[in-house]
Every structure is written in structure tokens, then in C-alpha cells.
Design a protein around this motif. Structure first.
Motif, PDB file in Angstrom:
ATOM      1  N   ASN A 196      38.523  30.508  22.851  1.00  0.00           N
ATOM      2  CA  ASN A 196      39.983  30.489  22.632  1.00  0.00           C
ATOM      3  C   ASN A 196      40.672  31.801  22.978  1.00  0.00           C
ATOM      4  N   ALA A 197      39.933  32.810  23.448  1.00  0.00           N
ATOM      5  CA  ALA A 197      40.556  34.057  23.901  1.00  0.00           C
ATOM      6  C   ALA A 197      41.011  33.889  25.345  1.00  0.00           C
ATOM      7  N   ILE A 198      42.008  34.669  25.742  1.00  0.00           N
ATOM      8  CA  ILE A 198      42.509  34.610  27.118  1.00  0.00           C
ATOM      9  C   ILE A 198      43.130  35.963  27.456  1.00  0.00           C
ATOM     10  N   GLY A 199      42.987  36.412  28.705  1.00  0.00           N
ATOM     11  CA  GLY A 199      43.552  37.697  29.058  1.00  0.00           C
ATOM     12  C   GLY A 199      43.679  37.910  30.546  1.00  0.00           C
ATOM     13  N   PRO A 200      44.494  38.905  30.953  1.00  0.00           N
ATOM     14  CA  PRO A 200      44.656  39.265  32.366  1.00  0.00           C
ATOM     15  C   PRO A 200      43.597  40.291  32.785  1.00  0.00           C
ATOM     16  N   TYR A 201      43.058  40.125  33.971  1.00  0.00           N
ATOM     17  CA  TYR A 201      42.001  41.009  34.465  1.00  0.00           C
ATOM     18  C   TYR A 201      42.295  41.411  35.910  1.00  0.00           C
ATOM     19  N   VAL A 202      41.703  42.531  36.313  1.00  0.00           N
ATOM     20  CA  VAL A 202      41.740  42.951  37.707  1.00  0.00           C
ATOM     21  C   VAL A 202      40.294  43.038  38.184  1.00  0.00           C
ATOM     22  N   MET A 203      40.055  42.644  39.436  1.00  0.00           N
ATOM     23  CA  MET A 203      38.706  42.640  39.989  1.00  0.00           C
ATOM     24  C   MET A 203      38.646  43.619  41.154  1.00  0.00           C
ATOM     25  N   THR A 204      37.990  44.755  40.930  1.00  0.00           N
ATOM     26  CA  THR A 204      37.912  45.796  41.951  1.00  0.00           C
ATOM     27  C   THR A 204      36.631  45.707  42.778  1.00  0.00           C
ATOM     28  N   GLY A 205      35.769  44.765  42.458  1.00  0.00           N
ATOM     29  CA  GLY A 205      34.525  44.568  43.197  1.00  0.00           C
ATOM     30  C   GLY A 205      33.916  43.246  42.810  1.00  0.00           C
ATOM     31  N   SER A 223      30.778  44.606  36.138  1.00  0.00           N
ATOM     32  CA  SER A 223      31.459  45.802  35.632  1.00  0.00           C
ATOM     33  C   SER A 223      32.785  46.068  36.337  1.00  0.00           C
ATOM     34  N   SER A 224      33.021  45.383  37.459  1.00  0.00           N
ATOM     35  CA  SER A 224      34.256  45.567  38.223  1.00  0.00           C
ATOM     36  C   SER A 224      35.378  44.652  37.745  1.00  0.00           C
ATOM     37  N   VAL A 225      35.084  43.798  36.783  1.00  0.00           N
ATOM     38  CA  VAL A 225      36.083  42.883  36.217  1.00  0.00           C
ATOM     39  C   VAL A 225      36.528  43.448  34.880  1.00  0.00           C
ATOM     40  N   THR A 226      37.753  43.963  34.823  1.00  0.00           N
ATOM     41  CA  THR A 226      38.226  44.652  33.626  1.00  0.00           C
ATOM     42  C   THR A 226      39.613  44.169  33.222  1.00  0.00           C
ATOM     43  N   ARG A 227      39.900  44.294  31.929  1.00  0.00           N
ATOM     44  CA  ARG A 227      41.238  43.955  31.437  1.00  0.00           C
ATOM     45  C   ARG A 227      42.257  44.876  32.094  1.00  0.00           C
ATOM     46  N   THR A 228      43.466  44.353  32.299  1.00  0.00           N
ATOM     47  CA  THR A 228      44.488  45.132  32.992  1.00  0.00           C
ATOM     48  C   THR A 228      45.846  44.992  32.328  1.00  0.00           C
ATOM     49  N   LYS A 229      46.703  45.988  32.578  1.00  0.00           N
ATOM     50  CA  LYS A 229      48.095  45.939  32.152  1.00  0.00           C
ATOM     51  C   LYS A 229      49.025  45.904  33.362  1.00  0.00           C
ATOM     52  N   LYS A 230      48.436  45.704  34.554  1.00  0.00           N
ATOM     53  CA  LYS A 230      49.232  45.668  35.778  1.00  0.00           C
ATOM     54  C   LYS A 230      50.088  44.409  35.855  1.00  0.00           C
ATOM     55  N   PHE A 231      49.643  43.363  35.171  1.00  0.00           N
ATOM     56  CA  PHE A 231      50.482  42.174  35.049  1.00  0.00           C
ATOM     57  C   PHE A 231      50.255  41.585  33.671  1.00  0.00           C
ATOM     58  N   ALA A 232      51.254  40.880  33.198  1.00  0.00           N
ATOM     59  CA  ALA A 232      51.182  40.320  31.844  1.00  0.00           C
ATOM     60  C   ALA A 232      51.220  38.803  31.903  1.00  0.00           C
ATOM     61  N   ILE A 233      50.590  38.180  30.927  1.00  0.00           N
ATOM     62  CA  ILE A 233      50.691  36.735  30.776  1.00  0.00           C
ATOM     63  C   ILE A 233      51.227  36.441  29.386  1.00  0.00           C
ATOM     64  N   THR A 234      52.037  35.410  29.292  1.00  0.00           N
ATOM     65  CA  THR A 234      52.643  35.021  28.024  1.00  0.00           C
ATOM     66  C   THR A 234      52.394  33.530  27.798  1.00  0.00           C
ATOM     67  N   LYS A 235      52.771  33.069  26.619  1.00  0.00           N
ATOM     68  CA  LYS A 235      52.615  31.657  26.245  1.00  0.00           C
ATOM     69  C   LYS A 235      51.194  31.180  26.532  1.00  0.00           C
ATOM     70  N   THR A 236      50.236  31.937  26.027  1.00  0.00           N
ATOM     71  CA  THR A 236      48.835  31.667  26.327  1.00  0.00           C
ATOM     72  C   THR A 236      48.174  30.777  25.276  1.00  0.00           C
TER      73      THR A 236
END
Length: 198
Positions: free
Chosen positions: A108-117, A121-134
Motif C-alpha cells: 500500500n506504499a507508493i512514491g516517486p522515483y528517479v532511475m539513474t542506471g 541502487s540506481s533507483v531512488t526516491r526523488t523530489k524532482k516531481f511530485a505525485i498526489t491523490k495516491t
């Protein structure tokens, strides 16, 4: 089916190229263009099949910069048993993409991530974009992950009236505590036009 072209990297145990163990350069492969159709989920207008195994992306454009998404993983797909992800890519590749991952690191958790590789270990939480109504809901029919995203933000802005490279992936082991390696059977890429008419 119409398609675009993607230069793919496939991980194969024991193989190497250019001094990088486990990485094999594969010839250009087509990225299929998904056909959109009328959504069957209340509150969404259009949908496209991401994977034949039963992963469907639903959406509704709220305004030129905001869109509501729902990723539906039907019970028959096995994707609903663990984490599930949808990504926004520049050219159909994992590296340099944004992603929304559900059921990670717990159900039931959900979040925005960025993938640099391509490494976990290259998949990390990000604040570069936001998601709402999750929300992430799992029942006997499968899992539905819902979120709202604004187009201009993030590493890969969403095109609301044009083609977008959409990635999909899910846990190969049915786990939610951490990302696990996923084979080509558990991941893929398609092109989706969020401005299509249904």
C-alpha cells in the motif's frame, strides 16, 4: 503494429562486453505503440495495455499540465503480488527515467522515483516531481495503483498531446520489501499517446 526503435541492454549472467560483466549489447528492437481504448475504470477516460499479462494503464487529463493515472495489474498477471512500477522515459530506456512504484517498501506504499542506471541502487526516491491523490489497493481481482502527476516536473516531462515512452515492471518474486532483479518477462516498454481519441 506500429513501433519505434530502442537500443536495449540485457543482463545475462556470466556474459560481458567492453569489460562490463553481465551486460550484452542487443541490436535495435522495436518499441510497440500501444492502442488506446475507452477506460473501464470509473473516473478515467482512456486506457492502454502495457503488458499482455494483464497490466493496463488508465488516465484522464485534468488540464494541460495535470493527469490522473491508474495502473491496473489483474490477478492473472502475477504482477499484483508484489511491487509494481510505471515509468516515464525519454527513449524507452530505464536510465534517465522517472518512475512511480507501488507496494514498496511495504504493501500500500507508493512514491516517486528517479532511475539513474539499471542497478537496484540506481533507483531512488526523488523530489524532482511530485505525485498526489495516491493509493494502492489489492484484492482478489488484482492491484490498482492510482496517482496524479503534473506534466512539466521531473526528469522526463509528460506529453499530454503526444507520444510518451512508458516503462512497466513488477516484482518477479512477489515481494514488496525491496526491489528485486526482473527479467524481460517482468518488464517492458510501450509508446502511449495520452491525447488519443476513444
Amino acid at each position: 503494429m506500429a513501433s519505434l526503435t530502442l537500443l536495449a541492454l540485457v543482463i545475462v549472467a556470466g556474459c560481458s562486453i567492453g569489460g562490463h560483466p553481465g551486460v550484452v549489447l542487443v541490436s535495435a528492437a522495436p518499441v510497440p505503440v500501444a492502442k488506446c481504448f475507452k477506460s473501464t475504470l470509473p473516473g478515467y477516460t482512456a486506457a492502454a495495455t502495457l503488458a499482455k499479462k494483464g497490466i493496463v494503464l488508465h488516465w484522464k487529463t485534468v488540464n494541460p499540465n495535470t493527469i490522473n493515472f491508474a495502473v491496473e495489474a489483474k490477478a492473472a498477471s502475477n504482477a499484483y503480488k508484489g511491487w509494481i512500477s510505471v515509468g516515464f522515459s525519454k527513449a524507452g530506456k530505464m536510465t534517465g527515467s522517472d518512475a512511480v512504484i507501488g507496494n514498496l517498501p511495504r504493501p500500500n506504499a507508493i512514491g516517486p522515483y528517479v532511475m539513474t542506471g539499471i542497478a537496484k541502487s540506481s533507483v531512488t526516491r526523488t523530489k524532482k516531481f511530485a505525485i498526489t491523490k495516491t493509493s494502492v489497493v489489492t484484492n482478489a481481482k488484482g492491484t490498482i495503483m492510482r496517482f496524479t502527476r503534473s506534466g512539466p516536473a521531473g526528469t522526463v516531462p509528460v506529453k499530454y498531446a503526444g507520444r510518451n515512452f512508458i516503462l512497466w515492471a513488477y516484482s518477479a518474486t512477489g515481494k514488496s520489501k525491496a526491489l528485486d532483479n526482473h527479467s524481460p518477462l517482468n518488464r517492458g516498454a510501450v509508446v502511449v499517446n495520452f491525447g488519443c481519441k476513444v
